[in-house]
Design an enzyme around this catalytic site. Structure first.
Site, mmCIF file in Angstrom:
data_model
loop_
_atom_site.group_PDB
_atom_site.id
_atom_site.type_symbol
_atom_site.label_atom_id
_atom_site.label_comp_id
_atom_site.label_asym_id
_atom_site.label_seq_id
_atom_site.Cartn_x
_atom_site.Cartn_y
_atom_site.Cartn_z
ATOM 1 N N GLY A 83 0.816 -1.213 0.000
ATOM 2 C CA GLY A 83 0.000 0.000 0.000
ATOM 3 C C GLY A 83 0.848 1.260 0.000
ATOM 4 O O GLY A 83 0.629 2.165 -0.791
ATOM 5 N N ALA A 84 1.830 1.297 0.890
ATOM 6 C CA ALA A 84 2.667 2.481 1.004
ATOM 7 C C ALA A 84 3.843 2.154 1.904
ATOM 8 O O ALA A 84 3.859 1.106 2.558
ATOM 9 C CB ALA A 84 1.879 3.649 1.602
ATOM 10 N N HIS A 121 -1.259 6.239 8.689
ATOM 11 C CA HIS A 121 -0.418 5.100 9.084
ATOM 12 C C HIS A 121 1.054 5.379 8.783
ATOM 13 O O HIS A 121 1.911 5.240 9.663
ATOM 14 C CB HIS A 121 -0.905 3.844 8.349
ATOM 15 C CG HIS A 121 -0.117 2.611 8.650
ATOM 16 N ND1 HIS A 121 -0.520 1.684 9.575
ATOM 17 C CD2 HIS A 121 1.061 2.156 8.161
ATOM 18 C CE1 HIS A 121 0.377 0.706 9.637
ATOM 19 N NE2 HIS A 121 1.344 0.971 8.782
ATOM 20 N N GLU A 122 1.336 5.761 7.558
ATOM 21 C CA GLU A 122 2.738 5.981 7.184
ATOM 22 C C GLU A 122 3.307 7.154 7.958
ATOM 23 O O GLU A 122 4.454 7.124 8.397
ATOM 24 C CB GLU A 122 2.879 6.198 5.672
ATOM 25 C CG GLU A 122 2.290 5.081 4.802
ATOM 26 C CD GLU A 122 2.700 3.674 5.187
ATOM 27 O OE1 GLU A 122 3.807 3.495 5.709
ATOM 28 O OE2 GLU A 122 1.890 2.743 4.970
ATOM 29 N N HIS A 163 4.266 6.188 11.460
ATOM 30 C CA HIS A 163 5.501 5.409 11.531
ATOM 31 C C HIS A 163 6.712 6.299 11.833
ATOM 32 O O HIS A 163 7.737 5.800 12.278
ATOM 33 C CB HIS A 163 5.763 4.700 10.202
ATOM 34 C CG HIS A 163 5.203 3.311 10.104
ATOM 35 N ND1 HIS A 163 5.338 2.380 11.110
ATOM 36 C CD2 HIS A 163 4.542 2.671 9.098
ATOM 37 C CE1 HIS A 163 4.780 1.232 10.730
ATOM 38 N NE2 HIS A 163 4.284 1.386 9.509
ATOM 39 N N GLU A 167 4.412 -2.357 13.395
ATOM 40 C CA GLU A 167 3.184 -2.452 12.607
ATOM 41 C C GLU A 167 1.926 -2.548 13.473
ATOM 42 O O GLU A 167 0.933 -1.884 13.215
ATOM 43 C CB GLU A 167 3.260 -3.618 11.618
ATOM 44 C CG GLU A 167 4.336 -3.443 10.537
ATOM 45 C CD GLU A 167 4.203 -2.150 9.725
ATOM 46 O OE1 GLU A 167 3.141 -1.493 9.782
ATOM 47 O OE2 GLU A 167 5.176 -1.790 9.030
HETATM 48 ZN ZN ZN Z 1 3.062 -0.019 8.573
#
Ligand code: ZN
Length: 878
Positions: free
Chosen positions: A270-271, A306-307, A310, A329
């Site tokens: 996804g990314a 989400h990214e 991180h 994760e």
């Molecule tokens: Zn992730």
């Protein structure tokens, strides 16, 4: 390329790195076929290691020269590992390697997507860029110089166009200097190699700014191909909201002057959260009302968050080794779930997440690929980016928060960031901050990380002289390689509802720790109805013999929205189970309750849409299998379709008025309220069409008149599901043939919604379509993945679905092993089915396994599926 031997890596064998890296200087001279990468790396012996071997990883590299402290070195290279004699003191390693991005179809390392150079280094792709200790516990500061291919070809004396387009040249960190055709970047934050990134190409930016709580002004750039810049506003907005949320909720601010995000069309996942330079699958960036559905907008919001999250959970604190993948994760998924709940509706988000968890993670846990949230061994780490590591990993953190409470959770997280910033940490480190914050012993809780399988919790209850008692029993079935299971700590959120619908005991969290355990509630005037596992407080299967009346009571009165939905879902499932078994018609009581919910204007339309949905065919197959019945996908499909038709008939006046009234007037906006209305409206339309073909006209009209992709695709799917819509599909194609993200939808829905008899043939026909660019993962998934997701079509008794998917996996494997191996999970449920189907799946799995030159990725997946003991043969006395 695929000659690497399958090798098992074990957590127990972890050894710290022999040499540490302080600084890395890289120079890229880009060229489509002959990119040179020059590295200058400052190594020093790790004082904590006594026996030192200098080992660098490398794959698909051609080494031109190597020097140690300025002197030529002749290193030894075998099996992906380079060794050399080095001093027992700090030294500088310099190497020049050549790589070929143009032939990189695996999309790992440096590759070219639509003319754009980009990288993907997680998990072990950096070793395809240069020789390096490619492991996350080696953290270093990177300085990167990029020279564009025009600059390079000119200096090579090759012809260049008269006025070359000077490409955008990006890497991690902050820009340092640049000139025509070159740029330099410096990332001040030490990072592991998997977070390295480089992008170069003809890109344009949709730009914004953000001022952090610390007063730092950050430039935000969303980089896309020229022409796509008007589809970036939503992603940019989601990014700003994520930055703000992380400051407010976790106290985490951004730490560089610039944040770059790039959209590419060829991407395995996804990314990716590369430091300061996130790279995204374009489908999770680009959005306009005409091209993106409400779901797409929601995914973009969630994945951008989400990214971004991180940056702290993954980048500032990273993983010691890949067994700790859930450390970043699980926590980051949990954080993005919290964020999406805050942005939208917590109840609807929780239901969506649990639907996904059950569909993907429970399914994984129930089959041959089951593994713990923290696996103890693997062959290919790319095969462990799973629903278990991500989604169950997030559930484990949610439980931890439920057990310690919100305040202690916040304190523990502060301590985590304080204590481990700049480190490569482990699950032990993570649990220790909770132990140190709360004084709790988390030894037993840790089993959530080490034990595979979904715990089953069965409950019985008694009522005696005002005392209500719940008796719990927990049990986890064996999973491959893990026969013995010990009791886990299971937080069970419970509320009690009185016979007249009042809540007599509000939500209380019971901590189930033993195999058998009882909890009592005193002073009750009458026997209550229990609302168990509120908000899905633990990722378990709750088993309880209960009556339809109790479920209807909860459906009407539960104060916990998740359990209200759950009561309806269980009722629907039971209705479907009996229809599959004996064709029985739905009960009036259930239909009445659906009708009441659908009409209840106090409820969020998105929630009502969820309440009107039936369990998926795959869910029903798993349910039957759990009940000891061999599922037949065709029968399940017919029963489910018949049920939708019966609901449509029984609720027709309600559905008609929903269709008329849930229209969202005015310009399209992707907000949750409007999206919920559209979702309910389409749900109503589908039921109406299922009940009466004449209602198809409504879908035809909607398709012809709507201005947004949600309704366009929704209407088309409904028509296709009834074996119609060919004309509309052709119109759709003509309109969108040049838009790859939309064209993926066109491919996918024709197969996903095909009737079982037509699904394989349609997929087969679409693989011959000129636009079937199967080397692009999105397109491959849109066709082959869509067939795998059409349960009755894929499981066609002829075995044609299995063969088509397997043939394509065999073809994709040498081109892109990661994506091929990931899709092989479609076979993970094979032991559920009858002997005939099992035989056919076994044949295709064996055919895959015996393919010459099979990748280690695919070999591991297929072997795990073939070699695991079928659950039945060793199932304990259930
Ligand atoms: Zn992730």
């Amino acid at each position: 390329m695929n000659d690497a031997k399958a090798q098992t890596i074990r957590l127990a064998d972890y050894r710290p790195p022999a040499f540490l890296v302080d600084d890395v200087h890289l120079t890229f001279r880009l060229h489509p076929k002959h990119t040179t990468v020059t590295s200058r790396i400052h190594f020093r012996p790790n004082p904590e290691v006594t026996e030192r071997r200098f080992e660098l990883h490398g794959e698909c590299l051609s080494l031109k020269s190597a020097r140690i402290d300025g002197r030529d070195s002749k290193p030894h290279f075998a099996g992906g590992i380079l060794t050399a004699d080095v001093p027992d003191a700090p030294f500088i390693w310099e190497a020049e390697v050549e790589i070929d991005p143009s032939s990189n179809t695996a999309l790992e390392g440096l590759y070219i997507s639509n003319g754009i150079y980009c990288t993907q280094c997680e998990a072990e792709g950096f070793r395809r860029i240069t020789f390096y200790p490619d492991r996350p516990d080696v953290m270093a500061r990177f300085t990167v110089r990029i020279e564009s291919d025009d600059l390079v070809t000119r200096s090579n004396g090759e012809p260049v166009p008269d006025s070359p387009v000077l490409p955008v040249l990006l890497s991690n960190g902050n820009p340092v200097a640049s000139g025509p055709g070159w740029a330099e970047w410096h990332d001040p934050w030490p990072k592991p190699s998997y977070l390295f990134a480089l992008v170069a190409g003809d890109l344009v930016a949709h730009t914004g700014t953000y001022r952090t709580s610390e007063g730092r002004d950050v430039t935000l750039n969303i980089w896309v191909r020229p022409g796509d810049e008007d589809r970036c506003a939503y992603a940019l907005d989601a990014l700003k909201r994520s930055m703000d949320w992380d400051e407010r909720v976790y106290g985490r601010a951004y730490d560089l002057d610039v944040f770059n995000l790039v959209a590419v069309d060829d991407f395995n996942a996804g990314a990716m959260e590369n430091k300061g330079l996130n790279i995204f699958n374009s489908k999770y960036v680009l959005a306009s009302p005409e091209t993106a559905t409400d779901r797409d907008y929601e995914s973009i919001e969630g994945i951008v968050a989400h990214e971004y999250f991180h940056n702290w959970t993954g980048n500032r604190i990273t993983c010691r080794d890949w067994f700790q993948l859930c450390l970043k994760e699980g926590l980051t998924v949990f954080r993005d779930q919290q964020f999406s709940g805050d942005m939208r509706s917590h109840a609807v988000k929780r239901i969506d997440d649990v639907l996904m968890l059950r569909a993907r993670q429970f399914r994984e846990d129930a089959g041959p690929l089951a593994h713990p949230v923290r696996p103890a061994e693997f062959q290919e780490i790319n095969n462990f980016y799973t629903a278990t590591v991500y989604e169950k990993g997030a559930e484990v953190i949610r439980m931890l928060k439920t057990l310690v409470g919100n305040d202690a959770y916040s304190k523990a997280l502060d301590l985590y960031f304080d204590r481990h910033d700049g480190e490569a940490a482990t699950i032990e480190d993570w649990l220790k901050v909770f132990e140190d914050t709360t004084g709790r012993d988390l030894t037993q809780f840790k089993r959530w990380y080490t034990q595979a399988g979904t715990p089953r919790v069965s409950v019985t209850d008694t009522f005696n002289h005002g005392t209500y008692t719940l008796d719990f029993e927990q049990h986890t079935r064996h999973t491959p390689g893990q026969f013995e299971k010990s009791p886990q700590v299971i937080p069970i959120a419970v509320g009690l509802i009185g016979p007249n619908g009042d809540e007599v005991v509000p939500t209380t969290v019971l901590e189930l720790t033993d195999e058998r355990q009882s909890f009592s509630f005193d002073g009750l005037g009458s026997r209550p109805i229990p609302s168990l596992l509120r908000n899905f407080s633990a990722p378990v299967i709750l088993e309880r013999q209960t009556s339809k009346e109790e479920r209807l009571h909860l459906l009407a009165h539960d104060t916990d929205p998740f359990n209200r939905w759950e009561a309806g879902r269980q009722l629907g499932k039971e209705e479907l189970v009996s229809r599959i078994a004996n064709g029985s018609a739905p009960s009036m009581a259930w239909l009445d309750s659906l009708n009441r919910l659908a009409n209840d204007e106090s409820l969020d339309p998105a929630f009502r849409a969820l309440a009107l949905s039936l369990p998926s065919e795959d869910d029903m197959a798993q349910t039957l299998h759990d009940n000891g019945v061999t599922p037949d996908p065709g029968t399940i499909h017919d029963a489910r379709e018949g049920m939708l038709a019966d609901i449509g008939k029984a609720l027709r006046p309600t559905l008609t008025s929903l269709y008329d009234n849930m229209d969202v007037p005015g310009t399209y906006t992707p907000d949750a309220t409007s999206a919920g209305r559209r979702s309910l409206r389409l749900k109503a339309l589908n039921l109406l069409v299922c009940a009466d073909e004449a209602q198809m006209e409504l879908a035809v009209d909607l398709f012809a008149t709507t201005d947004n992709m949600t309704e366009s695709l929704g209407a088309l799917s409904i028509l296709l599901g009834k074996g119609e819509g060919e004309k509309q599909a052709a119109t759709f194609y003509e309109k969108w043939r040049n838009d790859s993200n939309v064209l993926d939808k066109w491919f996918a829905i024709q197969i996903a919604n095909a009737t079982p008899e037509k699904a394989v043939a349609r997929a087969e026909a679409l693989t011959r379509h000129p636009d079937f660019h199967w080397k692009t993962p999105n397109r491959f998934r849109a066709v082959i993945g869509a067939l795998a997701g059409n349960a009755a079509g894929f499981h066609d008794p002829s075995g044609a679905g299995y063969r088509l998917v397997a043939d394509w996996l065999i073809r994709l494997d040498p081109v892109n092993p990661q994506t091929a191996a990931r899709m092989a999970t479609t076979f993970e449920t094979w032991t559920r089915y009858d002997g005939d189907r099992q035989g056919k799946v076994r044949d295709v799995l064996n055919a895959i396994r015996s393919t010459r030159g099979l990748s280690p990725d695919m070999n591991e997946m297929v072997s795990r599926m073939l070699d695991a003991q079928p659950c039945e043969s060793r199932r304990e006395n259930q």
